[in-house]
Design an enzyme around this catalytic site. Structure first.
Site, mmCIF file in Angstrom:
data_model
loop_
_atom_site.group_PDB
_atom_site.id
_atom_site.type_symbol
_atom_site.label_atom_id
_atom_site.label_comp_id
_atom_site.label_asym_id
_atom_site.label_seq_id
_atom_site.Cartn_x
_atom_site.Cartn_y
_atom_site.Cartn_z
ATOM 1 C CG HIS A 59 -32.130 70.710 -64.367
ATOM 2 N ND1 HIS A 59 -31.220 71.381 -65.136
ATOM 3 C CD2 HIS A 59 -31.386 69.975 -63.503
ATOM 4 C CE1 HIS A 59 -29.984 71.054 -64.769
ATOM 5 N NE2 HIS A 59 -30.061 70.203 -63.774
ATOM 6 C CG HIS B 97 -26.744 65.672 -59.675
ATOM 7 N ND1 HIS B 97 -25.402 65.805 -59.368
ATOM 8 C CD2 HIS B 97 -27.139 66.871 -60.170
ATOM 9 C CE1 HIS B 97 -25.017 67.044 -59.667
ATOM 10 N NE2 HIS B 97 -26.045 67.710 -60.149
ATOM 11 C CD GLU B 98 -31.026 68.553 -59.887
ATOM 12 O OE1 GLU B 98 -31.488 69.622 -59.488
ATOM 13 O OE2 GLU B 98 -29.966 68.491 -60.539
ATOM 14 C CE LYS C 230 -24.559 71.470 -58.150
ATOM 15 N NZ LYS C 230 -24.148 71.479 -59.565
ATOM 16 C CG HIS C 231 -29.584 71.590 -56.195
ATOM 17 N ND1 HIS C 231 -28.827 72.718 -56.380
ATOM 18 C CD2 HIS C 231 -29.440 70.854 -57.339
ATOM 19 C CE1 HIS C 231 -28.264 72.684 -57.594
ATOM 20 N NE2 HIS C 231 -28.624 71.559 -58.192
HETATM 21 O O1 U2P Z 1 -24.440 75.620 -63.979
HETATM 22 C C1 U2P Z 1 -24.129 74.304 -63.668
HETATM 23 C C2 U2P Z 1 -25.001 73.744 -62.582
HETATM 24 O O2 U2P Z 1 -24.826 74.450 -61.339
HETATM 25 C C3 U2P Z 1 -26.082 74.504 -60.650
HETATM 26 N N1 U2P Z 1 -26.544 75.900 -60.587
HETATM 27 C C4 U2P Z 1 -26.241 76.757 -61.580
HETATM 28 C C5 U2P Z 1 -26.645 78.064 -61.543
HETATM 29 C C6 U2P Z 1 -27.358 78.523 -60.427
HETATM 30 O O3 U2P Z 1 -27.713 79.705 -60.336
HETATM 31 N N2 U2P Z 1 -27.662 77.634 -59.428
HETATM 32 C C7 U2P Z 1 -27.277 76.330 -59.471
HETATM 33 O O4 U2P Z 1 -27.572 75.564 -58.566
HETATM 34 C C8 U2P Z 1 -26.986 73.609 -61.420
HETATM 35 O O5 U2P Z 1 -26.766 72.313 -60.894
HETATM 36 P P1 U2P Z 1 -27.205 70.878 -61.380
HETATM 37 O O6 U2P Z 1 -28.354 70.487 -60.554
HETATM 38 O O7 U2P Z 1 -27.559 70.933 -62.833
HETATM 39 O O8 U2P Z 1 -25.968 70.070 -61.144
HETATM 40 C C9 U2P Z 1 -26.476 73.857 -62.836
HETATM 41 O O9 U2P Z 1 -26.941 73.017 -63.811
#
Ligand code: U2P
Length: 250
Positions: free
Chosen positions: A64, A119-120, A123-124
């Site tokens: 993921h 997206h990953e 976002k991250h």
């Molecule tokens: O919970 C929904 C989405 O927020 C992101 N998430 C969630 C919990 C956490 O501790 N850290 C975090 O980053 C995730 O983001 P996604 O990449 O899926 O958009 C999670 O799925």
């Protein structure tokens, strides 16, 4: 004269230390590395539309993402609009990513495929540029995927994706045995409301150098015994595709 040389050398050394620490100090506390089990999407309310050609042929956990986290339970997101996802930077990784990091929306019926990789990163990944560029962010995910095979770790302890029910602690212990630290487990529900294995969270230090004890994990969604759902068999995959084909040609 000698004193002057020593002072100049010291200043050069100091400037090197300062500049390297400026680019290398992560401004978050640890990482979650999260993998999902496609079978848990297939038997949920959303149903299953397995991807026809791309991706892994045999059932397996899928990446993921790698998420920076703060110790207080929050996390940074969408940190930099100026360095958005660019597939040309990871072209050498794409074929592996298609096998191990299948877009998650493709399993949902009707398929709502978005670009998970984009997206990953947006976002991250944009929040971890003190540690990674785009290529090393994706490459690190693949490196861990190669290192940790959750399915075989679980199978070795007799925990199989057969719609059977297993102790949550049994699942955690199997992974703890293999990597040294207990994972977090996130559950979702099948159509009958049974809690089932959906995502596995493991924690890494903020340079992804080693596994660490998770400061906290999203365990509350599971019960003490959870289902490990089957994945769509290859046969049912073929069946599904031929039904789709006959529908679209009639
Ligand atoms: O919970 C929904 C989405 O927020 C992101 N998430 C969630 C919990 C956490 O501790 N850290 C975090 O980053 C995730 O983001 P996604 O990449 O899926 O958009 C999670 O799925």
């Amino acid at each position: 004269m000698t004193g002057g040389i020593i002072i100049v050398s010291f200043l050069i050394l100091q400037s090197l230390v300062v500049s390297s620490s400026q680019t290398a100090a992560p401004d978050f506390n640890f990482f979650y590395w999260v993998n999902y089990w496609p079978g848990a999407i297939c038997d949920s309310q959303k149903g299953c539309c397995p991807p026809p050609t791309k991706g892994n042929k045999s059932p397996d956990f899928m990446i993921h993402g790698l998420w920076p986290q703060f110790i207080n339970g929050t996390w940074p997101a969408f940190c930099d609009q100026t360095n958005l996802f660019d597939i040309s930077k990871i072209s050498d990784l794409v074929s592996k990513m298609e096998r191990k990091w299948t877009e998650w929306g493709v399993w949902v019926c009707p398929s709502n495929e978005t670009n998970l990789w984009e997206h990953e990163w947006n976002k991250h990944g944009t929040c971890v540029q003190s540690v990674f560029d785009q290529h090393s962010y994706f490459h690190t995910n693949l490196k861990f995927r190669q290192k940790i095979n959750f399915l075989s770790i679980l199978k070795q302890k007799g925990i199989k994706p057969n719609d059977g029910f297993y102790g949550l602690n049994e699942i955690k212990n199997a992974i703890k045995c293999a990597i040294g630290f207990a994972p977090g487990i996130e559950c979702n529900e099948d159509v009958e409301g049974n809690k089932q294995l959906f995502q596995i969270y493991i924690c890494l230090d903020n340079y992804t150098k080693e596994f660490v004890e998770c400061p906290y994990v999203p365990d509350k969604s599971c019960t003490s015994t959870i289902k490990f759902p089957k994945s769509p068999e290859k046969d049912s995959l073929g069946e599904h595709l031929s039904v789709m084909a006959s529908v679209s040609t009639t």
